[in-house]
Design a protein around this motif. Structure first.
Motif, short mmCIF file in Angstrom:
data_model
loop_
_atom_site.label_atom_id
_atom_site.label_comp_id
_atom_site.label_asym_id
_atom_site.label_seq_id
_atom_site.Cartn_x
_atom_site.Cartn_y
_atom_site.Cartn_z
N UNK A 94 0.83 -1.00 0.11
CA UNK A 94 0.02 -0.05 0.03
C UNK A 94 0.78 1.12 -0.01
N UNK A 95 1.81 1.24 0.82
CA UNK A 95 2.80 2.56 0.85
C UNK A 95 3.64 2.63 -0.47
N UNK A 96 4.09 1.45 -1.07
CA UNK A 96 4.71 1.69 -2.47
C UNK A 96 3.84 2.15 -3.39
N UNK A 97 2.66 1.73 -3.43
CA UNK A 97 1.78 2.15 -4.32
C UNK A 97 1.43 3.58 -4.34
N UNK A 98 1.73 4.03 -3.04
CA UNK A 98 1.62 5.56 -2.91
C UNK A 98 2.86 6.45 -3.04
N UNK A 99 3.88 5.81 -3.51
CA UNK A 99 5.00 6.55 -3.79
C UNK A 99 6.13 6.53 -2.40
N UNK A 100 5.76 5.93 -1.61
CA UNK A 100 6.55 6.00 -0.30
C UNK A 100 7.85 5.03 -0.42
N UNK A 101 9.16 5.69 -0.49
CA UNK A 101 10.36 5.08 -0.83
C UNK A 101 10.75 3.93 0.26
N UNK A 102 10.19 4.09 1.69
CA UNK A 102 10.61 2.95 2.39
C UNK A 102 9.88 1.89 2.34
N UNK A 103 8.80 1.97 1.95
CA UNK A 103 7.79 0.88 1.71
C UNK A 103 7.99 0.44 0.48
N UNK A 104 8.73 1.02 -0.45
CA UNK A 104 9.13 0.26 -1.88
C UNK A 104 10.31 -0.51 -1.67
N UNK A 105 11.20 -0.10 -0.81
CA UNK A 105 12.47 -0.73 -0.31
C UNK A 105 12.01 -2.08 0.39
N UNK A 106 10.80 -1.91 1.51
CA UNK A 106 10.58 -2.81 2.16
C UNK A 106 9.94 -4.02 1.32
N UNK A 107 9.29 -3.65 0.04
CA UNK A 107 8.82 -4.78 -0.93
C UNK A 107 9.99 -5.45 -1.49
N UNK A 108 10.88 -4.72 -1.99
CA UNK A 108 12.12 -5.13 -2.52
C UNK A 108 12.64 -6.35 -1.58
N UNK A 109 12.82 -5.87 -0.12
CA UNK A 109 13.49 -6.64 0.97
C UNK A 109 12.48 -8.04 1.03
#
Length: 438
Positions: free
Chosen positions: A82-97
């Motif tokens: 949800x955070x990644x879809x909103x463009x939040x970098x920490x969430x995007x990094x979390x999905x990558x992890x």
């Protein structure tokens, strides 16, 4: 304060308190339930970072406190997504992890690299490190050491300590790059200096904040002698500002590197020659400057560009050493080669006035322009310097070497004052006609 403002709906305070309860910092006990509460408040207010906070909370879990929370990668994936879809970098990094480790989702290095790249493009240092490692190992992306180097350097510039370690590994000759021992040692040293065993720097800074400059000086001295660049730079700064040396023996301050103690002792035991007047004892201010210069040199040798500029200043003004404009230019050039705006500005000034180097108005303009392009804060001083330079270039074409006066005042100085006034008005207009807050 954070409790009060968070309860009033302040998003930043809610995020700060959420992290404080997650890690047990800022004087609060670790409490997963309280962390969840504040992250959820941020989410309800539309803050994407709240999803990132909850994702991290579920991904790592909380063992301590009255409300321990086991890891739950499934819930972590929901909030990171949800955070990644909103463009939040920490969430995007979390999905990558999660994709890289197969936590709550299938292992997929290609998806991991995609999410890491999204966050890295938003300057997230953890994602830059992770993407660099993927390029280094060829996982999810083609193996490319040049791109690995790029992202690891970007991460290291933001203080990512694992990036320093990987760069040290690459430059040591075992990581695929051409061996560069100097760079390898530099990055490995940065890792060592971040170890938990080194608390003196934090203690020294605490003493400095509380105004105990003598205690701060002693702590910084210890780490400086151990080879820590930050200690050397801070000892130099304190000595430069004449802080923290009042209770230190004069003999220590006097024993600078340029004057070996044994030579001074031997000379002091020798009989004075007939007619020879002993040199006057140096003032404490001079001794402070000499000691500061010595530590600025040590700091500069380890790559601190600000220390390079201070060494240039010392040679320019003759502080702690003799005036040496050529040496000053040399140090400013070293710092200018690293695109430091102050060094570039200083080089422009010295070319404009022929100080230590031949006078050259065109080179002066080039350096002023470079200084302005490196920092927005340099805009105003660079514009003033350029206006002054244009005036000098114009008056240099006048007869009698441009020494025209009006009622005893130099025309060049009059025009400079007018130009500064006009520039001040221009700067005021650029701010929308409003006073600039202090």
């Amino acid at each position: 304060y954070y409790q009060y403002t968070a309860d009033k709906g302040d998003l930043q305070s809610q995020m700060i308190l959420g992290r404080a309860y997650m890690f047990g910092t800022r004087g609060v006990q670790q409490d997963a339930a309280m962390a969840e509460e504040y992250f959820n408040k941020a989410i309800e207010a539309g803050e994407a970072a709240g999803h990132g906070g909850l994702g991290q909370l579920y991904a790592q879990g909380v063992e301590g406190g009255p409300n321990p929370l086991p890891r739950n990668y499934t819930h972590a994936a929901i909030h990171f997504k949800k955070g990644a879809d909103l463009g939040h970098p920490v969430s995007q990094n979390g999905m990558g992890f999660l994709y890289m480790g197969g936590h709550g989702v299938p292992v997929n290095y290609t998806e991991a690299a995609r999410y890491f790249r999204l966050a890295a493009d938003l300057s997230n240092p953890e994602a830059q490190y992770n993407l660099g490692v993927l390029y280094m190992n060829g996982e999810g992306v083609p193996k490319d050491l040049s791109k690995a180097l790029k992202y690891l350097q970007l991460a290291s510039q933001q203080g990512q300590i694992l990036a320093h370690y990987q760069l040290g590994h690459l430059y040591s000759g075992t990581g695929g790059l051409q061996r560069n021992c100097n760079l390898g040692v530099k990055f490995y040293k940065a890792v060592c200096e971040k170890g938990a065993w080194n608390t003196r720097i934090a203690d020294a800074y605490a003493h400095y904040i509380h105004g105990d400059y003598f205690a701060a000086m002693l702590e910084y001295l210890i780490v400086a002698e151990e080879g820590y660049e930050i200690g050397q730079q801070n000892v130099a700064y304190l000595a430069d500002q004449q802080m923290g040396l009042d209770d230190i023996p004069r003999e220590w301050i006097h024993s600078v590197a340029d004057t070996p103690a044994q030579n001074a002792t031997a000379e002091s035991n020798a009989e004075p020659e007939a007619g020879h007047q002993p040199e006057p004892e140096k003032s404490l201010q001079v001794l402070y400057r000499e000691r500061a210069l010595m530590f600025y040199r040590r700091s500069a040798e380890q790559g601190n560009v600000d220390s390079l500029i201070r060494i240039g200043d010392y040679h320019y003004y003759g502080m702690g050493t003799k005036v040496d404009l050529a040496k000053s230019v040399e140090k400013y050039r070293e710092a200018g080669d690293r695109a430091h705006p102050q060094a570039l500005f200083n080089l422009g000034y010295m070319h404009e006035n022929g100080l230590g180097i031949p006078k050259d108005y065109h080179l002066a303009k080039r350096y002023y322009d470079q200084a302005g392009s490196q920092s927005d804060k340099a805009w105003a001083p660079v514009q003033i310097a350029l206006l002054h330079l244009y005036a000098r270039m114009y008056f240099a074409t006048w007869p009698t070497d441009g020494q025209w006066t009006i009622r005893g005042y130099n025309v060049e100085d009059i025009c400079l004052a007018v130009l500064v006034g006009l520039l001040t008005i221009l700067f005021w207009l650029r701010q929308g006609g409003r006073p600039v807050p202090a």
